[in-house]
Design an enzyme around this catalytic site. Structure first.
Site, PDB file in Angstrom:
ATOM      1  N   HIS A 179       0.863  -1.181   0.000  1.00 32.78           N
ATOM      2  CA  HIS A 179       0.000   0.000   0.000  1.00 32.78           C
ATOM      3  C   HIS A 179       0.898   1.228   0.000  1.00 32.78           C
ATOM      4  CE1 HIS A 179      -3.404  -2.597   1.834  1.00 32.78           C
ATOM      5  NE2 HIS A 179      -3.493  -2.546   0.521  1.00 32.78           N
ATOM      6  N   ALA A 180       0.731   2.054  -1.025  1.00 33.25           N
ATOM      7  CA  ALA A 180       1.725   3.073  -1.364  1.00 33.25           C
ATOM      8  C   ALA A 180       1.990   4.071  -0.248  1.00 33.25           C
ATOM      9  CB  ALA A 180       1.273   3.807  -2.625  1.00 33.25           C
ATOM     10  N   ARG A 181       0.966   4.422   0.511  1.00 32.46           N
ATOM     11  CA  ARG A 181       1.107   5.491   1.510  1.00 32.46           C
ATOM     12  C   ARG A 181       1.764   5.033   2.809  1.00 32.46           C
ATOM     13  NH1 ARG A 181      -5.415   6.116   2.252  1.00 32.46           N
ATOM     14  NH2 ARG A 181      -5.870   4.094   3.206  1.00 32.46           N
ATOM     15  N   ASN A 254      -3.392  -5.726  -2.359  1.00 28.96           N
ATOM     16  CA  ASN A 254      -3.638  -6.703  -1.296  1.00 28.96           C
ATOM     17  C   ASN A 254      -5.097  -7.152  -1.248  1.00 28.96           C
ATOM     18  OD1 ASN A 254      -2.361  -8.313   0.700  1.00 28.96           O
ATOM     19  ND2 ASN A 254      -3.313  -7.086   2.316  1.00 28.96           N
ATOM     20  N   ARG A 255      -5.813  -6.928  -2.323  1.00 25.00           N
ATOM     21  CA  ARG A 255      -7.129  -7.537  -2.556  1.00 25.00           C
ATOM     22  C   ARG A 255      -7.137  -8.266  -3.900  1.00 25.00           C
ATOM     23  NH1 ARG A 255      -6.744  -5.360   1.614  1.00 25.00           N
ATOM     24  NH2 ARG A 255      -8.332  -4.353   2.906  1.00 25.00           N
ATOM     25  N   HIS A 309       2.646  -3.760   6.981  1.00 26.00           N
ATOM     26  CA  HIS A 309       1.737  -2.646   6.702  1.00 26.00           C
ATOM     27  C   HIS A 309       1.825  -1.617   7.830  1.00 26.00           C
ATOM     28  CE1 HIS A 309      -0.767  -4.526   3.440  1.00 26.00           C
ATOM     29  NE2 HIS A 309      -0.235  -5.624   3.958  1.00 26.00           N
ATOM     30  N   SER A 310       1.080  -0.535   7.676  1.00 25.02           N
ATOM     31  CA  SER A 310       0.816   0.406   8.765  1.00 25.02           C
ATOM     32  C   SER A 310      -0.578   0.991   8.508  1.00 25.02           C
ATOM     33  CB  SER A 310       1.873   1.517   8.796  1.00 25.02           C
ATOM     34  OG  SER A 310       1.721   2.422   7.718  1.00 25.02           O
ATOM     35  N   GLU A 385       0.769  -4.576  11.203  1.00 27.19           N
ATOM     36  CA  GLU A 385       0.458  -3.153  11.061  1.00 27.19           C
ATOM     37  C   GLU A 385       1.392  -2.431  12.026  1.00 27.19           C
ATOM     38  OE1 GLU A 385      -1.745  -1.663   9.046  1.00 27.19           O
ATOM     39  OE2 GLU A 385      -2.842  -3.398   8.269  1.00 27.19           O
TER      40      GLU A 385
END
Length: 422
Positions: A179-181, A254-255, A309-310, A385
């Site tokens: 996830h880019a952000r 990630n889906r 992730h975060s 996360e």
């Protein structure tokens, strides 16, 4: 080194991407609304009525709503939530982003050390850093161009091995920035790569881990999205692959994994942040990662996969697609998750929750963890996360990079020691 603004750090790669003007978040607020039984439906209505973006959407009571409120909606929003408890995460999101994105420019050929982790960095500088880091340890590592993104960017990887030699042990695979952000994941996976290389033959636990596993670290799984967050929209999540007959680009990678692809844990709407894609596994980057994981598995198998992730401070196990199903290895997954969380907390006191993905955070369809476990038959498949729990969220200050790296490394080392011990 010299300080430069991220908007000046355009990627040096030539890619076929449309130029998009930077999105200005000046005056935007990020507000947390803790939900309860008596207000969760109303909070959901407010988000829908005002067409607000969320960092965390409250699907049920007890979950926090982390809501991005533009200047034009602040008055209406505050009126609607009058009487509810709130927490201000970002008073001025634009200012927080500007503070976060004052990058330290990296000089290629520099001998990597702890100073790299005092700032966030441009995509191109990450490529230079990874090559320089590998160059210091040529006999037991390699820099790998793992494939190309939709826009033609390199998906970088570091391959690390110990005394047994290359491809001689079961593999550990770490993914960051799908996830880019989620910038902190880029830095933390690189912190672990730096530690595994620089502390080998200095730290007994790290030496044992590197000698027992073939380690693959992919810090930037989604390079197009990551570059887009640095030049155009800091909060972009998906990749940048166009969607036919749709105005909104990108799919949530990630889906997009081809396992349990359809369900309430993903969206069929191309404009949704959780859009699953038109077909399972149709994401350019997902095709690359599946091919790489199959190739790695063909050697000595994959002992563990972790997708970083975060944010939320969670360490989780399968499944994402179901809140009732459990894998046969559930007890072992839970045991290792607790070991990770306990060792991590011992460093800086940071608490992590553990449990199955669906029960701990939310339902997820087409995710990497379930795919790795059930399709690739990875023995242990987990996800994290990282910091924080919402005080700063995705826009985490750079002064938290090093402590995040230190504690995550400690948790990872303790967990892998337990795997070695059986």
């Amino acid at each position: 080194m010299r300080s430069v603004l991220s908007l000046a750090l355009l990627a040096a790669n030539v890619v076929t991407a449309a130029v998009v003007a930077p999105f200005d978040y000046s005056g935007y607020k990020v507000i947390r609304v803790p939900t309860q039984k008596d207000n969760v439906k109303e909070v959901q209505r407010i988000i829908t009525d005002l067409n607000l973006d969320t960092w965390k959407y409250p699907k049920s009571e007890g979950q926090n709503a982390d809501i991005v409120v533009p200047p034009s909606q602040i008055s209406s929003f505050m009126e609607r939530i009058s009487g509810m408890n709130i927490e201000m995460m970002h008073e001025d999101l634009g200012l927080s982003i500007r503070n976060e994105t004052s990058f330290e420019a990296y000089s290629a050929g520099y001998a990597p050390d702890i100073n790299w982790f005092k700032s966030y960095h441009s995509y191109q500088d990450h490529l230079s850093y990874l090559q320089d880091l590998q160059g210091l340890f040529r006999t037991r590592s390699e820099y790998v161009d793992a494939g190309k993104s939709h826009e033609g960017r390199t998906i970088p990887a570091l391959h690390i091995w110990g005394s047994g030699g290359k491809n001689s042990k079961p593999a550990i695979i770490f993914h960051g920035t799908i996830h880019a952000r989620e910038w902190i994941t880029t830095m933390v996976t690189e912190y672990m790569a730096w530690s595994f290389l620089s502390q080998y033959n200095k730290n007994a636990d790290i030496t044992s881990i590197v000698d027992n596993f073939d380690i693959w670290i992919f810090p930037i799984v989604n390079p197009d999205g990551f570059a887009f967050t640095q030049t155009s929209n800091r909060l972009w999540r998906k990749n940048r692959q166009p969607n036919p007959n749709a105005r909104c680009p990108g799919r949530d990678l990630n889906r997009n994994y081809p396992y349990q692809w359809v369900g309430p844990g993903s969206s069929s709407n191309p404009c949704s942040d959780t859009y699953r894609g038109a077909q399972p596994g149709d994401g350019t980057e997902i095709k690359v990662h599946i091919a790489n994981m199959k190739k790695i598995a063909a050697n000595k198998g994959i002992a563990m996969f972790v997708d970083w992730h975060s944010y939320g401070q969670l360490f989780m196990s399968p499944y994402g697609y179901s809140c009732t199903a459990r894998p046969p290895t559930d007890a072992r997954h839970q045991e290792l998750s607790r070991i990770f969380a306990q060792a991590l907390k011992a460093v800086h006191g940071t608490p992590y929750k553990t449990g199955p993905i669906c029960n701990t955070i939310y339902q997820v369809n087409g995710d990497s963890v379930d795919y790795a476990l059930e399709v690739l038959k990875v023995k242990l498949s987990l996800t994290a996360e990282l910091r924080d729990t919402g005080a700063r969220g995705f826009v985490l200050p750079a002064d938290q990079i090093i402590p995040s790296g230190e504690e995550t490394l400690a948790g990872t080392v303790a967990m892998l020691k337990a795997v070695i011990q059986g």
